[in-house]
Scaffold this motif. Structure first.
Motif, PDB file in Angstrom:
ATOM      1  N   GLY A 165       7.916   5.518   9.635  1.00  0.00           N
ATOM      2  CA  GLY A 165       7.340   6.475   8.694  1.00  0.00           C
ATOM      3  C   GLY A 165       8.203   6.655   7.463  1.00  0.00           C
ATOM      4  O   GLY A 165       7.700   6.773   6.345  1.00  0.00           O
ATOM      5  N   ALA A 166       9.527   6.656   7.654  1.00  0.00           N
ATOM      6  CA  ALA A 166      10.435   6.804   6.516  1.00  0.00           C
ATOM      7  C   ALA A 166      10.310   5.624   5.559  1.00  0.00           C
ATOM      8  O   ALA A 166      10.296   5.804   4.330  1.00  0.00           O
ATOM      9  N   VAL A 167      10.205   4.412   6.108  1.00  0.00           N
ATOM     10  CA  VAL A 167      10.043   3.230   5.249  1.00  0.00           C
ATOM     11  C   VAL A 167       8.696   3.285   4.537  1.00  0.00           C
ATOM     12  O   VAL A 167       8.594   3.029   3.333  1.00  0.00           O
ATOM     13  N   ALA A 168       7.637   3.633   5.274  1.00  0.00           N
ATOM     14  CA  ALA A 168       6.316   3.751   4.649  1.00  0.00           C
ATOM     15  C   ALA A 168       6.334   4.820   3.558  1.00  0.00           C
ATOM     16  O   ALA A 168       5.771   4.633   2.471  1.00  0.00           O
ATOM     17  N   GLY A 169       7.005   5.947   3.831  1.00  0.00           N
ATOM     18  CA  GLY A 169       7.121   6.997   2.820  1.00  0.00           C
ATOM     19  C   GLY A 169       7.868   6.522   1.587  1.00  0.00           C
ATOM     20  O   GLY A 169       7.516   6.875   0.459  1.00  0.00           O
ATOM     21  N   GLY A 170       8.896   5.688   1.790  1.00  0.00           N
ATOM     22  CA  GLY A 170       9.617   5.128   0.643  1.00  0.00           C
ATOM     23  C   GLY A 170       8.725   4.253  -0.216  1.00  0.00           C
ATOM     24  O   GLY A 170       8.758   4.327  -1.452  1.00  0.00           O
ATOM     25  N   PHE A 171       7.899   3.409   0.435  1.00  0.00           N
ATOM     26  CA  PHE A 171       6.948   2.588  -0.332  1.00  0.00           C
ATOM     27  C   PHE A 171       5.945   3.464  -1.077  1.00  0.00           C
ATOM     28  O   PHE A 171       5.607   3.201  -2.231  1.00  0.00           O
TER      29      PHE A 171
END
Length: 203
Positions: A190-196
């Motif tokens: 989720g953190a990586v998706a949020g960064g994108f």
């Protein structure tokens, strides 16, 4: 540190691996010497200690290497990658690939390995983990070392895209924190998706 080793003639990947090792050991030492004495204090105390540690580390880095901006090489080719009319920077694609590989390795480590499961238990419920025979103190130190090594990888990926300077990660940390909040601060994916999401929306 990696910049100094590269200037001394060390190959890129040698300097990269040496930096990871030094960062890992540094993270373990910080946890054992600085964080461990205050780990049972109120959360605000720990936050203040870690912020003070950030300021001290940045100041020491500026004292040793100065605050002048320095170029940092990329391990990826210089030529852009073309897909039809769209042009991607090779370093940008490399950063994304490294992020996804690290995400996959962390997921597998924390989900499928005994050490990763023990580290999760030590972080989420240290009292129960101690009763189960888990050496919580050392696993927390190992977690700090792992976090420091991952931070070193992030710095090596970011430096060629921006500049090398002790405070170069300040703005990036804000974006990372925003991405983690958007995607879920307790979820790696989720953190990586949020960064994108944050990056795409800003652009």
């Amino acid at each position: 540190l990696a910049w100094s080793m590269l200037n001394a003639g060390m190959p890129y990947w040698g300097a990269f691996l040496a930096t990871l090792a030094i960062a890992f050991v540094g993270g373990v030492v910080i946890q054992r010497v600085i964080i461990r004495p205050v780990e049972n204090k109120p959360i605000l105390t720990i936050v203040i200690v870690t912020l003070g540690l950030l300021v001290i580390c940045n100041s020491v880095a500026g004292w040793v290497w100065t605050y002048l901006q320095k170029p940092f090489p990329s391990p990826f080719p210089r030529e852009p990658v073309r897909m039809g009319n769209i042009v991607f920077g090779a370093h940008d694609l490399g950063e994304i690939a490294v992020t996804l590989v690290m995400l996959g390795l962390l997921f597998a480590f924390f989900r499928f390995t005994p050490l990763g499961l023990a580290m999760r238990a030590a972080a989420q419920n240290p009292v129960s983990a101690r009763l189960a025979g888990v050496r919580v103190d050392w696993l927390l130190a190992l977690g700090w070392g792992l976090a420091a090594a991952i931070g070193a990888i992030a710095g090596a990926m970011v430096a060629p895209a921006v500049y090398l300077e002790p405070n170069m990660m300040a703005g990036i940390l804000l974006y990372g924190f925003a991405g983690a909040l958007v995607g879920g601060i307790s979820s790696h994916g989720g953190a990586v998706a949020g960064g994108f999401i944050v990056g795409v929306l800003e652009n």
